[in-house]
Design an enzyme around this catalytic site. Structure first.
Site, PDB file in Angstrom:
ATOM      1  N   SER A 132     -34.152   2.495  11.363  1.00 54.42           N
ATOM      2  CA  SER A 132     -32.918   1.662  11.959  1.00 54.42           C
ATOM      3  C   SER A 132     -33.846   1.004  13.256  1.00 54.42           C
ATOM      4  O   SER A 132     -33.822   2.619  14.077  1.00 54.42           O
ATOM      5  CB  SER A 132     -31.655   2.633  11.916  1.00 54.42           C
ATOM      6  OG  SER A 132     -30.831   1.582  12.816  1.00 54.42           O
ATOM      7  N   LYS A 187     -28.892   6.313   6.137  1.00 54.91           N
ATOM      8  CA  LYS A 187     -29.343   5.058   6.463  1.00 54.91           C
ATOM      9  C   LYS A 187     -27.925   3.862   6.685  1.00 54.91           C
ATOM     10  O   LYS A 187     -27.704   3.083   7.078  1.00 54.91           O
ATOM     11  CB  LYS A 187     -30.687   4.876   6.440  1.00 54.91           C
ATOM     12  CG  LYS A 187     -30.853   3.766   6.224  1.00 54.91           C
ATOM     13  CD  LYS A 187     -31.340   2.667   7.727  1.00 54.91           C
ATOM     14  CE  LYS A 187     -31.109   2.047   8.680  1.00 54.91           C
ATOM     15  NZ  LYS A 187     -31.646   0.896   7.752  1.00 54.91           N
ATOM     16  N   HIS A 190     -24.811   4.516   8.423  1.00 52.92           N
ATOM     17  CA  HIS A 190     -25.458   4.560   9.597  1.00 52.92           C
ATOM     18  C   HIS A 190     -25.006   2.343  10.158  1.00 52.92           C
ATOM     19  O   HIS A 190     -24.260   2.062  10.674  1.00 52.92           O
ATOM     20  CB  HIS A 190     -26.977   4.530  10.105  1.00 52.92           C
ATOM     21  CG  HIS A 190     -27.595   3.602  11.480  1.00 52.92           C
ATOM     22  ND1 HIS A 190     -27.618   2.098  10.487  1.00 52.92           N
ATOM     23  CD2 HIS A 190     -27.353   3.661  12.179  1.00 52.92           C
ATOM     24  CE1 HIS A 190     -27.824   1.863  11.907  1.00 52.92           C
ATOM     25  NE2 HIS A 190     -27.612   2.130  12.926  1.00 52.92           N
ATOM     26  N   ASN A 191     -25.794   1.601   8.771  1.00 56.04           N
ATOM     27  CA  ASN A 191     -25.305   0.788   8.844  1.00 56.04           C
ATOM     28  C   ASN A 191     -24.018  -0.012   8.823  1.00 56.04           C
ATOM     29  O   ASN A 191     -23.620  -0.786   9.361  1.00 56.04           O
ATOM     30  CB  ASN A 191     -26.430   0.052   7.182  1.00 56.04           C
ATOM     31  CG  ASN A 191     -27.589  -0.538   7.599  1.00 56.04           C
ATOM     32  OD1 ASN A 191     -28.034   0.589   9.093  1.00 56.04           O
ATOM     33  ND2 ASN A 191     -28.142  -0.717   7.325  1.00 56.04           N
ATOM     34  N   GLU A 194     -21.982   0.795  11.122  1.00 55.18           N
ATOM     35  CA  GLU A 194     -22.725  -0.624  13.056  1.00 55.18           C
ATOM     36  C   GLU A 194     -22.143  -2.306  12.592  1.00 55.18           C
ATOM     37  O   GLU A 194     -21.739  -2.529  13.223  1.00 55.18           O
ATOM     38  CB  GLU A 194     -23.886  -1.144  11.981  1.00 55.18           C
ATOM     39  CG  GLU A 194     -24.471  -2.165  12.811  1.00 55.18           C
ATOM     40  CD  GLU A 194     -26.378  -2.564  12.329  1.00 55.18           C
ATOM     41  OE1 GLU A 194     -27.465  -1.163  12.267  1.00 55.18           O
ATOM     42  OE2 GLU A 194     -26.777  -3.712  11.926  1.00 55.18           O
TER      43      GLU A 194
HETATM   44  P1  NBP Z   1     -40.145  -7.338   4.021  1.00 57.78           P
HETATM   45  O1  NBP Z   1     -38.692  -6.787   3.311  1.00 57.78           O
HETATM   46  O2  NBP Z   1     -39.759  -8.641   3.803  1.00 57.78           O
HETATM   47  O3  NBP Z   1     -41.257  -7.025   2.043  1.00 57.78           O
HETATM   48  C1  NBP Z   1     -42.921  -8.259   2.469  1.00 57.78           C
HETATM   49  C2  NBP Z   1     -43.359  -7.369   2.063  1.00 57.78           C
HETATM   50  O4  NBP Z   1     -43.507  -6.746   1.269  1.00 57.78           O
HETATM   51  C3  NBP Z   1     -44.943  -7.931   2.521  1.00 57.78           C
HETATM   52  O5  NBP Z   1     -46.582  -7.388   3.056  1.00 57.78           O
HETATM   53  C4  NBP Z   1     -45.267  -8.308   1.018  1.00 57.78           C
HETATM   54  O6  NBP Z   1     -45.815  -8.604   0.245  1.00 57.78           O
HETATM   55  C5  NBP Z   1     -44.971  -6.934   0.326  1.00 57.78           C
HETATM   56  N1  NBP Z   1     -44.303  -7.305  -0.668  1.00 57.78           N
HETATM   57  C6  NBP Z   1     -43.668  -8.073  -2.036  1.00 57.78           C
HETATM   58 BR1  NBP Z   1     -42.706  -9.590  -1.094  1.00 57.78          BR
HETATM   59  N2  NBP Z   1     -43.138  -7.863  -3.329  1.00 57.78           N
HETATM   60  C7  NBP Z   1     -45.009  -7.450  -3.349  1.00 57.78           C
HETATM   61  C8  NBP Z   1     -45.324  -6.203  -5.122  1.00 57.78           C
HETATM   62  N3  NBP Z   1     -44.689  -6.984  -5.725  1.00 57.78           N
HETATM   63  N4  NBP Z   1     -45.788  -6.706  -4.926  1.00 57.78           N
HETATM   64  C9  NBP Z   1     -46.327  -5.673  -3.652  1.00 57.78           C
HETATM   65  N5  NBP Z   1     -46.316  -5.907  -2.181  1.00 57.78           N
HETATM   66  C10 NBP Z   1     -44.841  -6.275  -1.758  1.00 57.78           C
HETATM   67  O7  NBP Z   1     -40.690  -7.061   5.357  1.00 57.78           O
HETATM   68  P2  NBP Z   1     -39.932  -6.158   6.247  1.00 57.78           P
HETATM   69  O8  NBP Z   1     -38.898  -7.149   6.958  1.00 57.78           O
HETATM   70  O9  NBP Z   1     -41.617  -6.155   6.932  1.00 57.78           O
HETATM   71  O10 NBP Z   1     -38.868  -4.794   5.658  1.00 57.78           O
HETATM   72  C11 NBP Z   1     -39.373  -3.958   4.764  1.00 57.78           C
HETATM   73  C12 NBP Z   1     -37.976  -3.138   4.748  1.00 57.78           C
HETATM   74  O11 NBP Z   1     -38.069  -2.449   5.833  1.00 57.78           O
HETATM   75  C13 NBP Z   1     -37.582  -3.657   3.796  1.00 57.78           C
HETATM   76  O12 NBP Z   1     -36.261  -2.630   2.800  1.00 57.78           O
HETATM   77  C14 NBP Z   1     -36.558  -3.938   4.629  1.00 57.78           C
HETATM   78  O13 NBP Z   1     -35.870  -4.338   3.839  1.00 57.78           O
HETATM   79  C15 NBP Z   1     -36.666  -2.222   5.908  1.00 57.78           C
HETATM   80  N6  NBP Z   1     -36.444  -2.954   7.059  1.00 57.78           N
HETATM   81  C16 NBP Z   1     -36.207  -3.798   7.836  1.00 57.78           C
HETATM   82  C17 NBP Z   1     -35.851  -4.050   9.170  1.00 57.78           C
HETATM   83  C18 NBP Z   1     -35.677  -5.714   9.974  1.00 57.78           C
HETATM   84  O14 NBP Z   1     -35.833  -5.658  10.815  1.00 57.78           O
HETATM   85  N7  NBP Z   1     -36.612  -6.597   9.231  1.00 57.78           N
HETATM   86  C19 NBP Z   1     -34.898  -3.418   9.366  1.00 57.78           C
HETATM   87  C20 NBP Z   1     -34.941  -1.681   8.786  1.00 57.78           C
HETATM   88  C21 NBP Z   1     -35.248  -1.752   7.734  1.00 57.78           C
HETATM   89  P3  NBP Z   1     -46.619 -10.228   0.515  1.00 57.78           P
HETATM   90  O15 NBP Z   1     -47.818 -10.385   2.326  1.00 57.78           O
HETATM   91  O16 NBP Z   1     -48.280 -10.588   0.005  1.00 57.78           O
HETATM   92  O17 NBP Z   1     -46.567 -11.600  -0.127  1.00 57.78           O
END
Ligand code: NBP
Length: 482
Positions: A132, A187, A190-191, A194
């Site tokens: 988080s 988690k 937690h959300n 939130e």
């Molecule tokens: P995203 O949730 O936007 O996912 C993008 C990533 O997933 C890229 O690296 C993409 O690769 C990869 N990907 C996908 Br889409 N399909 C794939 C597949 N079939 N095989 C391999 N790779 C694949 O990224 P994020 O926003 O960094 O979040 C990552 C995780 O963290 C998620 O579960 C999200 O819910 C969680 N999270 C996010 C936040 C936040 O604030 N953003 C906070 C807390 C938790 P590519 O580049 O090749 O398309």
């Protein structure tokens, strides 16, 4: 020949969260192997932040696996859902026993339980980790909630603790939560909390505006002042920031030009679904999820209702005095306490259901820094559950019981005022109803039981003896013991 340098951990999935966690790990002196499905993200990270620490660039899963020390630790930061399964399927044939796959995304906890069980059969550890704090937290110190086996934490824990946020007393906001899906479950809750935390702030904002007549600029000052009271928290702090923001385009308060339709990504809904399964009354979280739904999916209906439905309100002047503002602050605090109490109760219930043995004081301690719901209040919540103390309900802890006793008249006045003026305050009012429901000597559930027995012979218990009873409502004998 010199041995090739190996990485302590690999990260696959280098969108914003994965990239920032990788940088955080590298800045803490760990060598990090980088991998992404499309190599562009790997190269972009190296080009922009290659100086953050030691990275090993890899292009294929095989290269990633080969670049790691054993037992291998691979952090998967891809989109939650099918992509996580796809990555696991690619990794598993390349791994050895005792290697660890870590899912740091927002996966749904039943998926984590399923994945952990499947990989345990191959003697590969699967660790679902709740992270988080968003992008900023990932880079500078998130709150980290790891599940999975206790054994995997021996190898993984020190790395995660290194990169986690630290509470004011220096304690890492990372600790082993419990087996299989426990980390992702915590988690998720937690959300959910939130959502409720933001909703009660929203209700206070509306009352300050429409009853106390405060404009956003004044409200920013009110929230900044409240942040110096027991309400002190990240969300109250940024509420003041958002309210004082002026729109560059119109010169109006920015909050007034933002569309009043709240988005959601699903973890609040998951929390409520899990609570329904557990029979856990998280009314504050549920009302918050529904309030967002009313704001967004029901937007068209709302537009029609504004023209069609009667208000039936008591027309009143604004109540701009300091006493009302203090009443709102107290109502906000009490409602927030109920939200946390319900969330903690839900964790306790789930802990029993899943044999997780969740430590509620530890969980409260992890939320003190790095995450969105970080708040002063968590210090008291920690103390209430310290050393395995288990108040039947958090509201029974003397520190909270006493403050609620003092604040109750304010809470009731605010709910009455909101109701009479037609201002929705679903969490202020449902939290008060929950509180009153807890303390009422008799609930109307007695009548519900009578009705259920009448139409469905569902039976009822009696207050004067044990057993299940059914009444022949229109027969000769009034009652039979079933
Ligand atoms: P995203 O949730 O936007 O996912 C993008 C990533 O997933 C890229 O690296 C993409 O690769 C990869 N990907 C996908 Br889409 N399909 C794939 C597949 N079939 N095989 C391999 N790779 C694949 O990224 P994020 O926003 O960094 O979040 C990552 C995780 O963290 C998620 O579960 C999200 O819910 C969680 N999270 C996010 C936040 C936040 O604030 N953003 C906070 C807390 C938790 P590519 O580049 O090749 O398309």
């Amino acid at each position: 020949m010199a041995e090739e340098k190996k990485a302590q951990i690999g990260v696959t999935g280098l969108a914003v969260m994965g990239a920032n966690l990788a940088r955080n790990l590298a800045r803490h002196g760990h060598t990090v192997a980088l991998h992404n499905r499309s190599v562009e993200k790997t190269d972009a990270l190296l080009a922009e932040h290659g100086d953050d620490g030691e990275f090993i660039r890899t292009e294929t899963m095989q290269e990633l696996v080969d670049s790691l020390e054993k037992p291998r630790r691979i952090l998967v930061m891809v989109k939650a859902g099918a992509p996580v399964d796809a990555v696991i399927d690619q990794l598993v044939p390349l791994l050895d026993e005792d290697d660890i796959i870590i899912d740091g995304g927002n996966s749904h906890y039943p998926d984590t339980i399923r994945r952990e069980a499947a990989l345990a059969e191959k003697n590969i550890h699967f660790v679902g980790v709740g992270v988080s704090g968003g992008e900023e937290g990932a880079l500078n110190g998130p709150s980290i909630m790891p599940g999975g086996s206790a054994k995997s934490y021996e190898s993984l824990g020190p790395l995660l603790e290194d990169i986690s946020a630290k509470a004011d007393d220096g304690t890492p906001c990372c600790a082993w939560i419990g087996t299989d899906g426990a980390g992702h479950f915590v988690k998720m809750v937690h959300n959910g909390i939130e959502y409720a935390d933001m909703q009660v702030i929203g209700e206070a904002y509306e009352l300050l505006r429409d009853v106390a007549g405060q404009e956003p600029g004044d409200q920013a000052n009110t929230f900044a002042e409240w942040n110096r009271t027991e309400l002190s928290s990240y969300l109250i702090e940024i509420t003041a920031e958002v309210l004082k923001q002026v729109d560059a385009r119109t010169g109006k308060p920015l909050v007034d030009v933002i569309v009043d339709a709240a988005g959601m990504k699903g973890t609040g809904t998951w929390t409520v679904m899990a609570a329904l399964d557990l029979g856990s009354p998280v009314t504050a979280i549920a009302e918050s999820v529904f309030a967002r739904a009313l704001s967004s999916t029901e937007r068209e209906t709302r537009l029609e209702a504004q023209k069609t439905l009667a208000a039936g309100v008591r027309e009143s002047d604004t109540v701009g005095d300091a006493a009302f503002v203090e009443d709102v602050r107290r109502a906000l605090y009490c409602s927030k306490l109920v939200a946390y109490a319900q969330g903690m109760e839900m964790l306790a219930t789930a802990s029993g259901e899943h044999n997780w043995d969740l430590k509620l004081d530890t969980i409260a301690s992890l939320w003190r820094a790095g995450c969105i719901i970080r708040a002063e209040l968590l210090q008291d919540i920690m103390a209430a559950y310290k050393d395995g103390a288990e108040p039947r309900n958090l509201l029974f802890a003397p520190v909270f019981r006493d403050v609620i006793e003092e604040y109750l008249p304010s809470w009731r006045r605010v709910v009455v005022e909101a109701t009479e003026r037609g201002i929705p305050a679903p969490v202020f009012s449902s939290s008060l109803a929950y509180y009153d429901g807890l303390r009422r000597p008799r609930l109307n559930a007695a009548l519900t039981q009578g009705l259920r027995d009448y139409f469905g012979a569902h039976t009822y218990g009696r207050i004067d003896t044990d057993g299940a009873f059914h009444t022949l409502w229109s027969g000769d004998r009034s009652e039979i013991d079933s």
